[in-house]
Scaffold this motif. Structure first.
Motif, PDB file in Angstrom:
ATOM      1  N   PRO A 111      34.391  31.632  40.670  1.00 22.88           N
ATOM      2  CA  PRO A 111      34.618  31.867  42.098  1.00 22.88           C
ATOM      3  C   PRO A 111      35.931  31.225  42.540  1.00 22.88           C
ATOM      4  N   GLY A 112      36.679  31.963  43.343  1.00 18.51           N
ATOM      5  CA  GLY A 112      37.987  31.499  43.780  1.00 18.51           C
ATOM      6  C   GLY A 112      39.112  31.895  42.856  1.00 18.51           C
ATOM      7  N   GLY A 113      38.771  32.423  41.713  1.00 16.55           N
ATOM      8  CA  GLY A 113      39.781  32.809  40.734  1.00 16.55           C
ATOM      9  C   GLY A 113      40.384  34.170  41.013  1.00 16.55           C
ATOM     10  N   SER A 114      41.260  34.570  40.103  1.00 18.21           N
ATOM     11  CA  SER A 114      41.975  35.840  40.246  1.00 18.21           C
ATOM     12  C   SER A 114      41.857  36.670  38.979  1.00 18.21           C
ATOM     13  N   LEU A 115      42.000  37.962  39.170  1.00 15.89           N
ATOM     14  CA  LEU A 115      41.946  38.903  38.054  1.00 15.89           C
ATOM     15  C   LEU A 115      42.719  40.143  38.467  1.00 15.89           C
ATOM     16  N   THR A 116      43.384  40.748  37.513  1.00 12.80           N
ATOM     17  CA  THR A 116      44.082  42.006  37.791  1.00 12.80           C
ATOM     18  C   THR A 116      43.511  43.109  36.913  1.00 12.80           C
ATOM     19  N   LEU A 117      43.048  44.150  37.548  1.00 18.79           N
ATOM     20  CA  LEU A 117      42.564  45.324  36.832  1.00 18.79           C
ATOM     21  C   LEU A 117      43.696  46.325  36.691  1.00 18.79           C
TER      22      LEU A 117
END
Length: 122
Positions: A13-19
């Motif tokens: 939670p609070g993290g980032s991800l790029t699809l």
């Protein structure tokens, strides 16, 4: 047009991800592109869409300010940058394409990728 989504995974939670979504076959220059998601036990819902030239975008209210949709027509790529992820963002994410005007309705989309799983958990 064939679409293949990738980039999913486990994030805190609070993290980032790029699809990413790679298109093959026809050029995507004239297509509106979108992201949808389906959480466990829920119906698939609209997340974000972008017009063919990238000049107009639209987002689900709950992701506004956290997610950014973008595209690179030369590379035939669609992206979804996801920041400040929450547990409720956990879902299988699908990319999709349609001709002409922007739409939030999944029935309007003609082409779909296979989905990539995003799990937000500590």
């Amino acid at each position: 047009v064939q679409l293949q989504a990738s980039g999913g995974g486990l994030v805190q939670p609070g993290g980032s991800l790029t699809l990413s979504c790679a298109a093959s076959g026809r050029t995507i220059d004239t297509y509106t592109m979108g992201w949808f998601r389906q959480a466990p036990g829920k119906e698939r819902e609209f997340v974000a869409a972008i017009t063919w030239g990238g000049g107009r975008t639209y987002y689900l209210d709950s992701v506004k300010g956290r997610f950014t949709i973008s595209r690179d027509n030369a590379k035939k790529m669609l992206y979804l940058q996801m920041n400040s992820l929450k547990s409720e963002d956990t879902a299988v994410y699908y990319c999709a394409a349609k001709g002409a005007m922007l739409s939030t309705k999944q029935d309007d989309y003609d082409y779909w990728g296979q989905g990539t799983l995003v799990t937000v958990s500590s």
